[in-house]
Scaffold this motif. Structure first.
Motif: not given
Ligand code: COA
Length: 354
Positions: A337-354
């Protein structure tokens, strides 16, 4: 320097232990907008995929929506407000220029011991805030950080400008970011105790040469508020739609490739792609470039429009409720979006929700 590659999260393992969302109940459809603007349901759906959006009642500010989402996220994490060390609010529609919207969110949520600050990074704000929160937890500065994306964009839209007014909506989403070693069983989602959930890494970037493409011209030190700025409608958002579109479709695939490489993963490994919900055409273009199958992409832009910093946590909350996030899933978040800017995040979902 650690031996890990730049951008992959090192230090204490970090996970998301709670999610929350809040949407105003008032629905504004495309047909509603066509009563006052020279537009149509067909034009808006074809160009953006948006059918309707939510608009907050008069008198409500971004912090009010943020508080609702944040309280849900804290309850979801099974965390008492006083256990939160930091509150970070990402927003393009802050309550005021000063103080930080996060100060009001923290106070209203009862996070009385917490430091509180805002992140301003356009619609990438939530991913930037998540990166700052994750870094603080990984480094041992805090055990629990509350990250809130909260927007009342309806207040900064020029309702006489059909090229922007049809695109956005109000809403809020929140996530609790915790050290894995500080998680415990017992919250409604079970926290992450024993789970495999981990935030793996980030790619954050910007290109200030495009700062004028998406902006609110007046009200800051560059062009202080005056009768003239009000008359010229310079306190509302202005956008060069073509340039923003070109930028977004290019940067999503590039940034996704970088964060995957940094974390030693491949596009084929992604179980769920959660892009910022700006526009269905941008998402479809990026997904094609990335080569991710459609069924692994989460969208809700049709119902809420572009809720800026709230869009990614809103998606995560809905995706989990729909059973589209399973333990061990690899999830890619992508803001731009504005800035211009960008951001990516990689994550692994866990057992209890996240
Ligand atoms: C805004 C956007 C949908 C416009 O689509 P587009 O196909 O580029 O349309 P154009 O800007 O070329 O406009 C085409 C015509 O539609 C008109 N138009 C613009 N908004 C309209 C609306 N809401 N309803 C009807 N017509 C509209 C334009 O005035 C133009 O008319 P003209 O040909 O007579 O001059 C597109 O540029 C876009 O998605 N940009 C990115 C926006 C975004 O997501 N921003 C946030 C990023 S975080």
């Amino acid at each position: 320097m650690s031996s890990q590659s730049l951008g992959s999260l090192s230090g204490r393992p970090v996970t998301i232990t709670g999610l929350g969302a809040y949407l105003p109940s008032r629905v504004i459809t495309n047909d509603d907008l066509s009563q006052t603007l020279d537009t149509s349901d067909e034009w808006i759906r074809q160009r953006t995929g948006i059918r309707e959006r939510r608009i907050a009642d008069p008198g409500l500010a971004s912090s009010d929506l943020g508080v609702m989402a944040a309280r849900s996220a804290l309850a979801d994490a099974g965390l008492a407000p006083e256990e939160v060390g930091l509150v970070v609010t990402a927003t393009i529609s802050p309550d005021q220029l000063m103080p930080a919207t996060a100060a009001r969110v923290a106070y209203q949520c009862g996070c009385l011991a917490a430091g509180a600050y805002d992140v301003s990074a356009g619609c990438s704000g939530f991913v930037f805030a998540l990166a700052m929160a994750s870094s603080a937890v990984a480094a041992g500065l805090e055990d629990h950080v509350l990250v809130v994306g909260a927007e009342t964009i309806s207040r900064i839209l020029d309702w006489e400008d059909r090229s922007t007014a049809v695109l956005f909506g109000d809403g809020a989403g929140a996530a609790v970011v915790s050290a894995v070693e500080a998680t415990r069983q017992g919250g409604p989602s079970g926290g992450d105790a024993g789970g495999s959930g981990r935030i793996l890494g980030f790619d954050l970037g910007g290109d200030g040469s495009g700062a004028d493409y998406l902006q609110i011209p007046a009200g800051g030190s560059r062009l202080p508020a005056s009768c003239a700025t009000v008359q010229a409608r310079q306190h509302y958002m202005q956008m060069n739609g073509h340039e923003v579109y070109r930028f977004a479709t290019r940067v999503v695939a590039e940034s996704a490739a970088r964060v995957l490489a940094r974390c030693g993963r491949r596009t084929e490994d992604i179980d769920l792609f959660v892009p910022h919900q700006a526009n269905l055409r941008i998402i479809e273009g990026a997904v094609k470039k990335l080569g991710i199958p459609e069924e692994r992409v989460f969208t809700n832009v049709d119902r809420y429009g572009n809720t800026s910093c709230a869009s990614i946590p809103l998606c995560l909350t809905e995706a989990r409720a729909e059973g589209r996030l399973r333990p061990g899933d690899l999830v890619l978040l992508m803001g731009f979006g504005a800035g211009l800017s960008w951001g990516a995040c990689l994550l692994e979902w866990g057992e209890g929700g996240v």
